[in-house]
Design a protein around this motif. Sequence first.
Motif, PDB file in Angstrom:
ATOM      1  N   GLU A 181       0.833  -1.205   0.000  1.00  0.00           N
ATOM      2  CA  GLU A 181       0.000   0.000   0.000  1.00  0.00           C
ATOM      3  C   GLU A 181       0.869   1.258   0.000  1.00  0.00           C
ATOM      4  OE1 GLU A 181      -0.472  -2.642   1.911  1.00  0.00           O
ATOM      5  OE2 GLU A 181      -2.387  -3.371   1.111  1.00  0.00           O
ATOM      6  N   ASP A 182       1.968   1.232   0.763  1.00  0.00           N
ATOM      7  CA  ASP A 182       2.900   2.360   0.748  1.00  0.00           C
ATOM      8  C   ASP A 182       3.539   2.503  -0.632  1.00  0.00           C
ATOM      9  OD1 ASP A 182       2.628   3.093   3.502  1.00  0.00           O
ATOM     10  OD2 ASP A 182       3.930   1.415   4.051  1.00  0.00           O
ATOM     11  N   LEU A 183       3.888   1.383  -1.238  1.00  0.00           N
ATOM     12  CA  LEU A 183       4.480   1.400  -2.569  1.00  0.00           C
ATOM     13  C   LEU A 183       3.573   2.111  -3.565  1.00  0.00           C
ATOM     14  CD1 LEU A 183       6.397   0.455  -4.864  1.00  0.00           C
ATOM     15  CD2 LEU A 183       5.208  -1.735  -4.819  1.00  0.00           C
ATOM     16  N   ILE A 184       2.290   1.785  -3.533  1.00  0.00           N
ATOM     17  CA  ILE A 184       1.347   2.382  -4.475  1.00  0.00           C
ATOM     18  C   ILE A 184       1.173   3.869  -4.190  1.00  0.00           C
ATOM     19  CG2 ILE A 184      -0.997   2.298  -5.389  1.00  0.00           C
ATOM     20  CD1 ILE A 184      -1.050  -0.655  -4.386  1.00  0.00           C
ATOM     21  N   ALA A 185       0.973   4.217  -2.928  1.00  0.00           N
ATOM     22  CA  ALA A 185       0.765   5.623  -2.574  1.00  0.00           C
ATOM     23  C   ALA A 185       1.991   6.463  -2.935  1.00  0.00           C
ATOM     24  CB  ALA A 185       0.450   5.754  -1.092  1.00  0.00           C
ATOM     25  N   LEU A 186       3.181   5.982  -2.602  1.00  0.00           N
ATOM     26  CA  LEU A 186       4.392   6.744  -2.870  1.00  0.00           C
ATOM     27  C   LEU A 186       4.690   6.817  -4.360  1.00  0.00           C
ATOM     28  CD1 LEU A 186       6.608   5.472   0.074  1.00  0.00           C
ATOM     29  CD2 LEU A 186       5.544   7.719  -0.168  1.00  0.00           C
ATOM     30  N   SER A 187       4.241   5.825  -5.120  1.00  0.00           N
ATOM     31  CA  SER A 187       4.382   5.889  -6.572  1.00  0.00           C
ATOM     32  C   SER A 187       3.595   7.049  -7.137  1.00  0.00           C
ATOM     33  CB  SER A 187       3.917   4.574  -7.213  1.00  0.00           C
ATOM     34  OG  SER A 187       4.780   3.509  -6.891  1.00  0.00           O
ATOM     35  N   GLY A 188       2.608   7.514  -6.388  1.00  0.00           N
ATOM     36  CA  GLY A 188       1.834   8.671  -6.814  1.00  0.00           C
ATOM     37  C   GLY A 188       2.668   9.925  -6.946  1.00  0.00           C
ATOM     38  N   ALA A 189       3.903   9.914  -6.456  1.00  0.00           N
ATOM     39  CA  ALA A 189       4.813  11.038  -6.643  1.00  0.00           C
ATOM     40  C   ALA A 189       5.097  11.262  -8.120  1.00  0.00           C
ATOM     41  CB  ALA A 189       6.120  10.800  -5.894  1.00  0.00           C
ATOM     42  N   HIS A 190       4.827  10.248  -8.948  1.00  0.00           N
ATOM     43  CA  HIS A 190       5.014  10.400 -10.391  1.00  0.00           C
ATOM     44  C   HIS A 190       3.958  11.288 -11.015  1.00  0.00           C
ATOM     45  CE1 HIS A 190       7.545   6.484 -10.853  1.00  0.00           C
ATOM     46  NE2 HIS A 190       8.222   7.506 -10.366  1.00  0.00           N
ATOM     47  N   GLN A 254      -3.897  12.369 -10.864  1.00  0.00           N
ATOM     48  CA  GLN A 254      -3.916  12.102 -12.301  1.00  0.00           C
ATOM     49  C   GLN A 254      -3.023  10.921 -12.674  1.00  0.00           C
ATOM     50  OE1 GLN A 254      -5.835  13.631 -14.713  1.00  0.00           O
ATOM     51  NE2 GLN A 254      -5.032  11.994 -16.029  1.00  0.00           N
ATOM     52  N   TYR A 255      -1.952  10.730 -11.932  1.00  0.00           N
ATOM     53  CA  TYR A 255      -1.049   9.607 -12.196  1.00  0.00           C
ATOM     54  C   TYR A 255      -1.805   8.286 -12.272  1.00  0.00           C
ATOM     55  CZ  TYR A 255       2.182   5.841 -10.816  1.00  0.00           C
ATOM     56  OH  TYR A 255       2.875   4.656 -10.728  1.00  0.00           O
ATOM     57  N   PHE A 256      -2.748   8.085 -11.375  1.00  0.00           N
ATOM     58  CA  PHE A 256      -3.473   6.815 -11.336  1.00  0.00           C
ATOM     59  C   PHE A 256      -4.453   6.694 -12.504  1.00  0.00           C
ATOM     60  CE2 PHE A 256      -2.110   7.836  -7.029  1.00  0.00           C
ATOM     61  CZ  PHE A 256      -1.378   6.695  -6.738  1.00  0.00           C
ATOM     62  N   GLY A 264       1.375   5.228 -18.082  1.00  0.00           N
ATOM     63  CA  GLY A 264       2.417   5.288 -17.063  1.00  0.00           C
ATOM     64  C   GLY A 264       3.766   5.325 -17.742  1.00  0.00           C
ATOM     65  N   LEU A 265       4.668   6.198 -17.281  1.00  0.00           N
ATOM     66  CA  LEU A 265       5.934   6.408 -17.979  1.00  0.00           C
ATOM     67  C   LEU A 265       6.898   5.242 -17.831  1.00  0.00           C
ATOM     68  CD1 LEU A 265       7.553   8.432 -19.679  1.00  0.00           C
ATOM     69  CD2 LEU A 265       8.412   9.423 -17.550  1.00  0.00           C
ATOM     70  N   PHE A 266       6.903   4.592 -16.677  1.00  0.00           N
ATOM     71  CA  PHE A 266       7.890   3.557 -16.391  1.00  0.00           C
ATOM     72  C   PHE A 266       7.261   2.168 -16.388  1.00  0.00           C
ATOM     73  CE2 PHE A 266       8.870   7.418 -13.933  1.00  0.00           C
ATOM     74  CZ  PHE A 266      10.022   7.805 -14.596  1.00  0.00           C
ATOM     75  N   LEU A 267       8.081   1.177 -16.609  1.00  0.00           N
ATOM     76  CA  LEU A 267       7.605  -0.199 -16.508  1.00  0.00           C
ATOM     77  C   LEU A 267       7.060  -0.475 -15.110  1.00  0.00           C
ATOM     78  CD1 LEU A 267      10.244  -2.362 -18.435  1.00  0.00           C
ATOM     79  CD2 LEU A 267       7.800  -2.163 -18.945  1.00  0.00           C
TER      80      LEU A 267
END
Length: 325
Positions: A181-190, A254-256, A264-267
């Motif tokens: 869950e932290d991984l997904i939320a912090l990925s929102g920094a993209h 918007q990232y999500f 999504g920009l990255f793999l």
Amino acid sequence: MDSFYTLALPFLFLFILCSPYLSSSQLSPSFYALSCPNVEFLVRDSVRSASDADPSLVGKLLRLLFHDCIVEGCDASVLVAGNGTERSDPANLSLGGFEAVDAAKKLVDLFCPGIVSCADVLVLAARDAVAIAGGPSVEVPLGRRDGRVSLASNVRPNMVDTSFSLDEMAHLFSAKGLSIEDLIALSGAHTIGSAHCSAFSERFKEDANGNLVPIDGSIEENYAMELIKKCPANASPATTVEDDPVTPNAFDNQYFTNLLTKKGLFLSDAILLQDSRTREMVEAFSQSQDKFFASWEESFVRLTSIVVKSGSEGEIRSTCSRVNG
């Protein structure tokens, strides 16, 4: 490696294989209530002025914070300049935001000399940059001290590549006390910032004519062609593209939505949509910015509490770019 060149977080990015995180029980939002009661106002004012001059500062400060916390913990070790330091490693050569942190630290020290660490200034600066860009203002515990060790040799072994599988990323996050869950939320920094072309080059290949063509079916065709136009085969190594093609300067959800439309920009972004363990949360965050912001606040606090130095550990640096003495 891909994550070495992104200008925002790619969190995707992020954590390290080292000892479990230390207890942050000595940290507190009111740590400077008596010794430097205006510290948050001073940092916020400094960051706002700097971001007015450089709108890309939000992504730079977020990425700087992430690259600090992943190696020696959130101890400002990435700010130390010089040969052989974390900052000198190729993984960190494209980092920015150092001047903004230095300016905030100098302002704070005018009113509270020798009281506030560079580590806390960096955390507050990244927190405030997000709020200035429209994101939530997170109440963060304070009291971190600055590390005395900054070694380039600690950087490479601890970087997460954007080509990692979800299991690989989840394992690294778990080693730091962070969840999927932290991984997904912090990925929102993209949702903000930019990345060098090399950060996602594995999603394309050169054809017989020397032109790039997409080879990754998880990326939307028109978006892929837009990226090729901005990052052709002969693009300069310094060329960058925005992480979020829709609202690049706003910290939002918007990232999500981009992920759901295969933009999504990255793999490592695309993987979040493809795996059943993460897709549901991606969909939820795309539908509710409030839900994303609430999760971001919790995950940001956990991120900034990893391997902290407090009490008698470390030091309070006079200058963020060098250790005392």
